[in-house]
Motif scaffolding. Structure first.
Motif, short mmCIF file in Angstrom:
data_model
loop_
_atom_site.label_atom_id
_atom_site.label_comp_id
_atom_site.label_asym_id
_atom_site.label_seq_id
_atom_site.Cartn_x
_atom_site.Cartn_y
_atom_site.Cartn_z
N ALA A 10 0.83 -1.21 0.00
CA ALA A 10 0.00 0.00 0.00
C ALA A 10 0.87 1.26 0.00
N TRP A 11 1.90 1.29 0.85
CA TRP A 11 2.79 2.46 0.89
C TRP A 11 3.52 2.65 -0.42
N LEU A 12 3.93 1.54 -1.04
CA LEU A 12 4.62 1.61 -2.32
C LEU A 12 3.70 2.15 -3.41
N VAL A 13 2.46 1.69 -3.42
CA VAL A 13 1.47 2.18 -4.40
C VAL A 13 1.20 3.66 -4.17
N ILE A 14 1.03 4.07 -2.93
CA ILE A 14 0.80 5.49 -2.63
C ILE A 14 2.00 6.32 -3.08
N PHE A 15 3.19 5.84 -2.79
CA PHE A 15 4.41 6.54 -3.21
C PHE A 15 4.44 6.73 -4.73
N VAL A 20 3.71 10.03 -9.66
CA VAL A 20 3.09 10.19 -10.99
C VAL A 20 2.22 11.45 -11.03
N VAL A 21 1.42 11.67 -10.00
CA VAL A 21 0.59 12.88 -9.95
C VAL A 21 1.46 14.12 -9.99
N GLU A 22 2.56 14.11 -9.27
CA GLU A 22 3.48 15.26 -9.27
C GLU A 22 4.09 15.46 -10.65
N LEU A 23 4.49 14.39 -11.30
CA LEU A 23 5.08 14.51 -12.63
C LEU A 23 4.08 15.08 -13.64
N ILE A 24 2.83 14.72 -13.49
CA ILE A 24 1.79 15.23 -14.40
C ILE A 24 1.49 16.70 -14.10
N SER A 25 1.35 17.04 -12.83
CA SER A 25 0.94 18.41 -12.47
C SER A 25 2.09 19.39 -12.42
N MET A 26 3.27 18.94 -12.03
CA MET A 26 4.44 19.82 -11.86
C MET A 26 4.13 21.05 -11.01
N GLY A 27 3.25 20.87 -10.04
CA GLY A 27 2.82 22.00 -9.23
C GLY A 27 3.28 21.95 -7.79
N LEU A 28 4.20 21.08 -7.46
CA LEU A 28 4.66 20.89 -6.07
C LEU A 28 3.47 20.67 -5.14
N THR A 29 2.58 19.75 -5.55
CA THR A 29 1.38 19.51 -4.75
C THR A 29 1.39 18.17 -4.04
N SER A 30 1.89 17.13 -4.69
CA SER A 30 1.78 15.80 -4.08
C SER A 30 3.12 15.18 -3.72
N ILE A 31 4.19 15.83 -4.06
CA ILE A 31 5.52 15.26 -3.78
C ILE A 31 5.75 15.09 -2.28
N TRP A 32 5.13 15.94 -1.49
CA TRP A 32 5.29 15.88 -0.03
C TRP A 32 4.70 14.59 0.51
N PHE A 33 3.58 14.16 -0.07
CA PHE A 33 2.94 12.92 0.35
C PHE A 33 3.72 11.71 -0.15
N ALA A 34 4.39 11.86 -1.27
CA ALA A 34 5.27 10.79 -1.74
C ALA A 34 6.40 10.59 -0.72
#
Length: 154
Positions: A10-15, A20-34
């Motif tokens: 589960a942690w690996l999938v979330i990571f 992937v979400v960060e790479l798509i958005s490039m908005g520094l939004t989800s990298i923190w959760f990764a």
């Protein structure tokens, strides 16, 4: 022991999902959760329970978001072009119609364009011909304040 536990998977999938979400958005939004998911994944290898893993995920994500995000936004968005409207922030305009928030009126002229304007100080009116500084943009209105040299002109 080549298989991951359910929690580790589960942690690996979330990571991976957050990256992937960060790479798509490039908005520094989800990298923190990764980062939080990666920390929780590493903790899970020690055999610590899922509750502690979840706390590690939340804590690391929060710390990265609060401490690293401001620095990262400053350095990674350094060369980003601002839109025309965003470039007005900090600029000086001239009031062409008295700004009166109570009566929802006021217009300014900036760079040859007329904009609706509101005063950042809710109860203060700003008379015509007064120079103002643009603080922010709210919808299609500029939020302004009187320039420092005109503080006593009312």
């Amino acid at each position: 022991m080549g298989f991951l536990t359910q929690a580790q998977t589960a942690w690996l999938v979330i990571f991976i999902l957050m990256v992937v979400v960060e790479l798509i958005s490039m908005g520094l939004t989800s990298i923190w959760f990764a980062g939080g998911a990666l920390a929780a994944l590493l903790v899970s290898f020690s055999g610590i329970g899922i509750q502690v893993q979840a706390v590690v995920f939340l804590a690391v994500s929060f710390v990265l978001l609060i401490l690293v995000r401001p620095w990262a936004r400053k350095h990674f968005n350094h060369g980003r072009e601002r839109t025309n409207a965003q470039s007005l922030i900090g600029q000086t305009a001239v009031v062409i119609e008295e700004i009166d928030n109570v009566h929802a009126q006021g217009r300014v002229l900036i760079r040859g364009q007329e904009w609706s304007a509101r005063n950042a100080v809710e109860t203060e009116r700003i008379p015509a011909d007064t120079p103002v500084r643009v603080l922010e943009i709210s919808g299609v209105k500029l939020i302004v304040e009187k320039c420092a040299g005109d503080a006593g002109s009312l």
